[in-house]
Design an enzyme around this catalytic site. Sequence first.
Site, PDB file in Angstrom:
ATOM      1  CG  MET A  17      -2.069  -0.979   1.051  1.00 28.92           C
ATOM      2  SD  MET A  17      -3.353  -0.811   2.301  1.00 28.92           S
ATOM      3  CE  MET A  17      -4.115   0.738   1.830  1.00 28.92           C
ATOM      4  N   GLY A  20       2.131   3.477  -4.942  1.00 27.09           N
ATOM      5  CA  GLY A  20       1.817   4.146  -6.197  1.00 27.09           C
ATOM      6  C   GLY A  20       1.227   3.252  -7.270  1.00 27.09           C
ATOM      7  CB  SER A  22      -4.270   3.397  -7.686  1.00 21.23           C
ATOM      8  OG  SER A  22      -4.820   2.258  -7.059  1.00 21.23           O
ATOM      9  CD  GLU A  89      -7.075  -1.561  -4.362  1.00 22.10           C
ATOM     10  OE1 GLU A  89      -6.521  -2.603  -3.941  1.00 22.10           O
ATOM     11  OE2 GLU A  89      -6.782  -0.433  -3.935  1.00 22.10           O
ATOM     12  CB  VAL A  90      -6.101  -7.341  -9.720  1.00 23.25           C
ATOM     13  CG1 VAL A  90      -4.692  -7.596  -9.209  1.00 23.25           C
ATOM     14  CG2 VAL A  90      -6.601  -8.475 -10.583  1.00 23.25           C
ATOM     15  CB  CYS A 145       9.796   1.854   6.006  1.00 22.58           C
ATOM     16  SG  CYS A 145       9.424   1.190   7.646  1.00 22.58           S
ATOM     17  CB  CYS A 148      13.194   2.772   9.609  1.00 20.69           C
ATOM     18  SG  CYS A 148      13.188   1.694   8.151  1.00 20.69           S
ATOM     19  CB  CYS A 183      11.492  -1.795   5.502  1.00 18.58           C
ATOM     20  SG  CYS A 183      12.015  -1.741   7.225  1.00 18.58           S
TER      21      CYS A 183
END
Length: 195
Positions: A17, A20, A22, A89-90, A145, A148, A183
């Site tokens: 998520m 990038g 979409s 969103e397959v 992330c 971090c 990460c």
Amino acid sequence: MYLINQNGWIEVICGSMFSGKSEELIRRVRRTQFAKQHAIVFKPCIDNRYSEEDVVSHNGLKVKAVPVSASKDIFEHITEEMDVIAIDEVQFFDGDIVEVVQVLANRGYRVIVAGLDQDFRGLPFGQVPQLMAIAEHVTKLQAVCSACGSPASRTQRLIDGEPAAFDDPIILVGASESYEPRCRHCHAVPTNKDK
């Protein structure tokens, strides 16, 4: 981006998520429109985070989309003049999505799909691994992330600010209030007995 020919093919855009996916799907669809190609975009009905009729990226870019309940419903909306079929969103589609994508590519369409390749536990998500295996082109994106700042390939689900347990439900559609990019080292998935 890829050598264009008259045969169909499959492109998979995947990642965590906020990586990038979409946004990249929207960019590719817009490029086809500039080239005077006919594109149609689909999304699962379950994805209504920002809009019921658009694919919307987290940064606000959007493109019109047809929401469908089942993978095979996609066929009802395909016409001969279409060149490009895009599906966002397959990972939320049923198991028939692999066959649907194969059939469309075999009929000569450029098929672009975007989705999460891993669930919040870090395991392969839905049909995305199969789609990656049969695709001609795979683009794996990374986020940053939130813990971090390293490249993030995983999605951290948070419930009341704490990492979700391994056996919590897999599908829970949300945005930044319930998910963060992480990460490998900052990603945490406790068992219920650890909580």
